[in-house]
Design a protein around this motif. Structure first.
Motif, mmCIF file in Angstrom:
data_model
loop_
_atom_site.group_PDB
_atom_site.id
_atom_site.type_symbol
_atom_site.label_atom_id
_atom_site.label_comp_id
_atom_site.label_asym_id
_atom_site.label_seq_id
_atom_site.Cartn_x
_atom_site.Cartn_y
_atom_site.Cartn_z
ATOM 1 N N MET A 146 26.374 56.120 35.175
ATOM 2 C CA MET A 146 27.126 54.928 35.608
ATOM 3 C C MET A 146 26.450 53.672 35.068
ATOM 4 S SD MET A 146 29.793 55.612 37.490
ATOM 5 C CE MET A 146 30.023 54.170 38.525
ATOM 6 N N GLY A 147 27.238 52.786 34.479
ATOM 7 C CA GLY A 147 26.703 51.531 33.992
ATOM 8 C C GLY A 147 26.691 50.474 35.075
ATOM 9 N N LYS A 148 26.261 49.307 34.715
ATOM 10 C CA LYS A 148 26.218 48.185 35.643
ATOM 11 C C LYS A 148 27.520 47.396 35.567
ATOM 12 C CE LYS A 148 21.220 47.537 35.027
ATOM 13 N NZ LYS A 148 20.184 46.559 34.590
ATOM 14 N N ASN A 149 27.751 46.569 36.595
ATOM 15 C CA ASN A 149 28.910 45.679 36.605
ATOM 16 C C ASN A 149 28.514 44.303 36.087
ATOM 17 O OD1 ASN A 149 30.361 47.747 37.745
ATOM 18 N ND2 ASN A 149 30.143 46.988 39.840
ATOM 19 N N VAL A 150 29.495 43.609 35.520
ATOM 20 C CA VAL A 150 29.273 42.259 34.995
ATOM 21 C C VAL A 150 30.208 41.297 35.719
ATOM 22 C CG1 VAL A 150 29.608 40.760 32.983
ATOM 23 C CG2 VAL A 150 28.443 42.948 32.712
ATOM 24 N N LEU A 151 29.701 40.119 36.043
ATOM 25 C CA LEU A 151 30.521 39.049 36.613
ATOM 26 C C LEU A 151 30.162 37.745 35.926
ATOM 27 C CD1 LEU A 151 32.449 37.860 38.815
ATOM 28 C CD2 LEU A 151 30.378 37.432 40.170
ATOM 29 N N VAL A 152 31.195 37.033 35.463
ATOM 30 C CA VAL A 152 31.003 35.684 34.933
ATOM 31 C C VAL A 152 32.009 34.779 35.639
ATOM 32 C CG1 VAL A 152 31.120 34.182 32.925
ATOM 33 C CG2 VAL A 152 30.184 36.496 32.694
ATOM 34 N N GLU A 153 31.512 33.720 36.271
ATOM 35 C CA GLU A 153 32.365 32.762 36.968
ATOM 36 C C GLU A 153 32.063 31.363 36.463
ATOM 37 O OE1 GLU A 153 33.504 31.930 41.577
ATOM 38 O OE2 GLU A 153 31.451 31.400 40.993
ATOM 39 N N ILE A 154 33.134 30.601 36.166
ATOM 40 C CA ILE A 154 33.011 29.208 35.747
ATOM 41 C C ILE A 154 33.454 28.346 36.917
ATOM 42 C CG2 ILE A 154 33.611 27.523 33.969
ATOM 43 C CD1 ILE A 154 34.864 29.996 32.427
ATOM 44 N N THR A 160 41.125 30.273 40.776
ATOM 45 C CA THR A 160 41.541 29.353 41.835
ATOM 46 C C THR A 160 41.492 27.962 41.200
ATOM 47 O OG1 THR A 160 39.416 28.646 42.781
ATOM 48 C CG2 THR A 160 40.265 30.821 43.474
ATOM 49 N N PRO A 161 41.866 26.920 41.907
ATOM 50 C CA PRO A 161 41.754 25.579 41.313
ATOM 51 C C PRO A 161 40.321 25.210 40.925
ATOM 52 C CG PRO A 161 43.124 25.520 43.282
ATOM 53 C CD PRO A 161 42.522 26.867 43.231
ATOM 54 N N ARG A 162 39.327 25.880 41.543
ATOM 55 C CA ARG A 162 37.927 25.492 41.311
ATOM 56 C C ARG A 162 37.120 26.539 40.560
ATOM 57 N NH1 ARG A 162 34.903 24.744 46.255
ATOM 58 N NH2 ARG A 162 33.539 23.353 45.089
ATOM 59 N N ARG A 163 37.773 27.604 40.091
ATOM 60 C CA ARG A 163 36.968 28.627 39.410
ATOM 61 C C ARG A 163 37.848 29.504 38.522
ATOM 62 N NH1 ARG A 163 34.145 29.993 43.901
ATOM 63 N NH2 ARG A 163 35.381 28.410 44.979
ATOM 64 N N LEU A 164 37.219 30.007 37.449
ATOM 65 C CA LEU A 164 37.782 31.043 36.588
ATOM 66 C C LEU A 164 36.718 32.122 36.487
ATOM 67 C CD1 LEU A 164 39.043 28.688 33.730
ATOM 68 C CD2 LEU A 164 40.494 29.818 35.424
ATOM 69 N N ALA A 165 37.113 33.378 36.626
ATOM 70 C CA ALA A 165 36.106 34.430 36.636
ATOM 71 C C ALA A 165 36.643 35.711 36.015
ATOM 72 C CB ALA A 165 35.639 34.708 38.067
ATOM 73 N N VAL A 166 35.710 36.541 35.538
ATOM 74 C CA VAL A 166 36.055 37.864 35.026
ATOM 75 C C VAL A 166 34.999 38.846 35.532
ATOM 76 C CG1 VAL A 166 34.795 37.535 32.854
ATOM 77 C CG2 VAL A 166 36.655 39.188 32.973
ATOM 78 N N GLN A 167 35.478 39.998 36.005
ATOM 79 C CA GLN A 167 34.607 41.033 36.552
ATOM 80 C C GLN A 167 34.834 42.324 35.757
ATOM 81 O OE1 GLN A 167 35.526 42.895 40.474
ATOM 82 N NE2 GLN A 167 33.591 41.980 41.137
ATOM 83 N N ILE A 168 33.769 42.910 35.241
ATOM 84 C CA ILE A 168 33.853 44.104 34.404
ATOM 85 C C ILE A 168 33.023 45.200 35.067
ATOM 86 C CG2 ILE A 168 33.655 44.982 32.046
ATOM 87 C CD1 ILE A 168 33.137 41.954 31.271
ATOM 88 N N THR A 169 33.622 46.363 35.271
ATOM 89 C CA THR A 169 32.931 47.429 35.985
ATOM 90 C C THR A 169 32.407 48.499 35.035
ATOM 91 O OG1 THR A 169 34.957 48.716 36.318
ATOM 92 C CG2 THR A 169 34.413 47.089 37.994
ATOM 93 N N LEU A 182 27.735 27.890 37.187
ATOM 94 C CA LEU A 182 28.008 29.087 36.391
ATOM 95 C C LEU A 182 27.340 30.285 37.042
ATOM 96 C CD1 LEU A 182 27.317 27.656 32.806
ATOM 97 C CD2 LEU A 182 29.539 28.463 33.629
ATOM 98 N N VAL A 183 28.114 31.331 37.260
ATOM 99 C CA VAL A 183 27.576 32.616 37.722
ATOM 100 C C VAL A 183 27.692 33.598 36.566
ATOM 101 C CG1 VAL A 183 27.872 34.545 39.313
ATOM 102 C CG2 VAL A 183 28.205 32.197 40.122
ATOM 103 N N ALA A 184 26.615 34.293 36.261
ATOM 104 C CA ALA A 184 26.650 35.322 35.214
ATOM 105 C C ALA A 184 25.672 36.427 35.611
ATOM 106 C CB ALA A 184 26.282 34.734 33.855
ATOM 107 N N LEU A 185 26.208 37.586 35.947
ATOM 108 C CA LEU A 185 25.386 38.684 36.442
ATOM 109 C C LEU A 185 25.642 39.961 35.649
ATOM 110 C CD1 LEU A 185 25.773 38.285 40.323
ATOM 111 C CD2 LEU A 185 23.797 37.651 38.923
ATOM 112 N N PHE A 186 24.568 40.681 35.351
ATOM 113 C CA PHE A 186 24.635 42.043 34.814
ATOM 114 C C PHE A 186 23.898 42.908 35.832
ATOM 115 C CE2 PHE A 186 23.037 45.181 31.410
ATOM 116 C CZ PHE A 186 24.174 45.965 31.547
ATOM 117 N N GLY A 187 24.685 43.524 36.701
ATOM 118 C CA GLY A 187 24.071 44.168 37.855
ATOM 119 C C GLY A 187 23.499 43.094 38.749
#
Length: 694
Positions: free
Chosen positions: A1-9, A49-58, A162-167
């Motif tokens: 199993m790999g890690k999840n990625v999250l990037v939020e602006i 949302t009006p205050r954020r754009l995000a992408v989540q990769i599993t 900015l949120v950017a997570l790899f796991g």
């Protein structure tokens, strides 16, 4: 199993119209980057949302997928010497690829042998590549952008976090002085700053902070709230997808409420009330079961139900002020006559080179009058259309249209009825703006259709003559939309007037106003090309092929409904194997006719039975063909041309067109030229890719 990625602006509030497209861009760019980077993953989802754009990769792979790559080296002639030993060129090539000469194999490339090696490209760790997400974030495009502080990046709104997570690990990068972290922010008033332990927690953590990150879930919350309000109050809230979409992107945590206003405002035109609610306040109008507008509205709060009554009262006060203004404007407007407003049009500039709106109305009236004569309308319809043209813009200087610009025409209809104009005239005043958007409703009355076409013709011909042809995405006068609209109206009403006649009529109005203002050849060409481009667009909307469209537009556009019928007929025949002999015969004529030196045919030089037969058939077909054209019967017109098939094939089987005998050759080419003119009148069949051949 790999890690999840999250990037939020995290951003200052985005305009609602930007949100959906930006979310789509972020998702597509992320997908493309993952594919190009050879990074495997299980799923990907975007949020906004009006205050954020995000992408989540599993389940993102820890490293790129490794590749086996075939690398081409020098030709074998260079790679080996006369004794068959590897040269320095070969050893240098293999060393550069991390291989030895033992790994060499040869392959022919266009008949010449070359040496090759296969090497494995080991995938890099994903964590080394993920900082490239910075480029995805900065590459998002918006219709309007801004810069802030001393930063060079142009963006819709300033980036605040900015949120950017790899796991559990932060993906390091920085944009406009904002560095990535694992810290996000909840609802502006109800939430707090929170730390994310992992990407998988994103939606739930935000939900606890009064943010519904998935716009589809927010939309469903609003729909459920509206439905609950309908049941609880015995009311109907008409569906409005456009408003629903906008409200969805205005809030992060939606709560529906019902407000009220004084029923005294129901004396205002319904469109005024609805516009005040929708356009100014983003409220949903409320109706009774039988469709009557009620003194209530449905709103969507950006928050929970805490102190909701206070929120409702505040919204009611705001709407009351709006409606009070509208009532004042309405009452003030009624104090003046239509003539009063028409006179004011003479002081409002339409376009610097094209005069005032008053001038425009005179041109539109003249065009309407001429069109009604061409169409041989009855006197009442003609009179109504001309009167509608005379007053079609009178509502523009009114207080109400000045406040509610999107009600132009609609207010005109209401005021015209109040002033005692005929209902058909008033309706045409409203309809002459139709269609008001791509795919929009067309005028339903003859008078409305006439004035709409006249108005659009004047605008398009005038603006292009003034050098305002749209370029790129810039089209401030909406010429593309207006041209497509007028073409659709003419087609729908099946008016047997050629496009060229319409354009000449519009051009004539400017020359009548200024005898020195004669359209130049370049201007006529620009207008013609612009109309052709929109006609092409219209035919494509009918699912017609590009080559068929090119064929029917090879000459004048002519009558729109007829040219569309010809295109539809040819579109069918291009795939019909039974039509193949006809097509081959007609196209063969077109190919040879270009060699004609003269165009007159001498019967005395028709030496063989087959060429006599072809010429006699042509003369008979010609009269029958033009009869079908006069009746605008595209299928029958092509059927008449099809009668030439047999005589054409027999002519070519028994005669050499390019004979050495000059007079006979020129006479045969002249006959083919005359036949070709008849074929070209229908379409340039040589431009079509005849699919039945495949």
């Amino acid at each position: 199993m790999g890690k999840n990625v999250l990037v939020e602006i995290g951003l200052e509030e985005l305009p609602a119209r930007f949100v959906a497209d930006a979310q789509k861009q972020l998702l597509e760019k992320a997908e493309n980057w993952l594919a190009d980077s050879r990074i495997a993953y299980a799923s990907i989802q975007s949020f906004s949302t009006p205050r954020r754009l995000a992408v989540q990769i599993t389940d993102v792979a820890e490293a790129q997928t490794s590749l086996e790559e075939e690398v081409k080296g020098p030709s074998l002639k260079i790679a080996q010497d006369a004794e068959g030993q590897w040269t320095k060129a070969a050893t240098g090539f293999t060393r550069g690829q991390g291989k030895t000469v033992d790994d060499i194999y040869t392959k022919d490339v266009q008949g010449t042998p070359y040496i090759f090696v296969t090497k494995q490209v080991i995938g890099r760790p994903t964590e080394e590549l993920l900082p490239q997400f910075r480029d995805i974030v900065t590459s998002l495009q918006f219709s309007k952008t801004m810069r802030w502080a001393d930063h060079k990046l142009r963006y819709a709104r300033p980036i605040r976090w900015l949120v950017a997570l790899f796991g559990e690990e932060v993906i390091p990068f920085e944009i406009t002085g904002v560095s990535t972290s694992n810290r996000t922010y909840g609802h502006r008033f109800l939430g707090d700053a929170v730390t994310l332990a992992s990407p998988a927690d994103y939606e739930e953590v935000l939900h606890q902070q009064y943010v519904i990150a998935d716009p589809e879930k927010r939309r469903q919350m609003i729909v459920s709230g509206l439905q609950h309000a309908e049941l609880a109050n015995g009311i109907t809230i008409p569906e409005d997808d456009e408003l629903l979409q906008e409200v969805t992107h205005l809030v992060e945590y939606p709560t529906v409420f019902i407000g009220a206003f004084s029923d005294s405002y129901l004396r205002l035109p319904p469109d005024v009330l609805i516009t005040s609610m929708k356009e100014h306040q983003r409220y949903f109008p409320v109706k009774s079961g039988n469709g009557e507008l009620l003194p209530h509205f449905a709103g969507v709060r950006n928050g929970d139900e805490h102190a909701l009554n206070t929120v409702v009262k505040g919204n009611e006060r705001v709407l009351k002020a709006r409606l009070a203004d509208a009532q004042f404007f309405f009452e003030e407007d009624q104090k003046q006559s239509i003539d009063y407003y028409l006179e004011k049009l003479n002081r409002i500039v339409f376009q610097e080179k094209l005069g005032t709106i008053g001038d425009k109305v005179k041109r539109v009236t003249a065009i309407t009058d001429k069109l009604s004569q061409w169409l041989d309308l009855d006197e009442e319809t003609r009179s109504n259309a001309i009167r509608a043209a005379e007053i079609c813009k009178f509502d523009l200087p009114t207080n109400m249209v000045n406040e509610f610009t999107n009600l132009q025409g609609i207010i005109g209809e209401t005021y015209a009825l109040n002033a005692g104009e005929k209902s058909d005239v008033a309706r045409a005043v409203a309809e002459h703006y139709l269609p008001d958007q791509a795919g929009g409703k067309l005028p339903e009355t003859t008078a409305g259709a006439l004035v709409s076409v006249a108005d659009k013709l004047d605008t398009v011909v005038g603006c292009i003559s003034a050098g305002l042809t749209p370029s790129g995405s810039q089209d401030p006068y909406g010429l593309r939309r207006q041209t497509t609209g007028l073409l659709k109206i003419v087609k729908e009403w099946n008016w047997h007037v050629s496009v060229e006649s319409f354009l000449t009529l519009a051009e004539q109005q400017y020359m009548d106003m200024d005898s020195s203002q004669e359209a130049s050849e370049a201007t006529r060409t620009a207008i013609d090309q612009f109309i052709r481009n929109r006609m092409t667009h219209l035919l494509k909307e009918l699912s017609l092929e590009a080559d068929v469209i090119q064929a029917v537009l090879a000459d004048d556009i002519g009558i729109i409904s007829y040219i569309a019928a010809k295109a539809e007929k040819l579109s069918h025949e291009r795939n019909n194997p039974d039509f193949k002999p006809v097509q081959e015969a007609l196209v063969r004529v077109l190919n040879l006719a270009a060699k004609a030196i003269r165009t007159e045919v001498s019967r005395s030089l028709l030496a063989t039975d087959s060429e006599q037969e072809l010429y006699d058939t042509y003369l008979a077909v010609k009269d029958d063909y033009y009869e079908k054209v006069h009746n605008q019967d595209a299928a029958e017109a092509l059927e008449q041309l099809s009668r030439l098939q047999g005589p054409i094939h027999r002519f070519f089987d028994h005669n050499m067109v390019m004979t050495d005998e000059k007079t006979v050759r020129e006479n045969r080419l002249a006959m083919l030229y005359q036949i070709a003119c008849l074929i070209y009148d229908y379409a340039d069949l040589s431009a079509i890719e005849w699919k039945q051949h495949i």
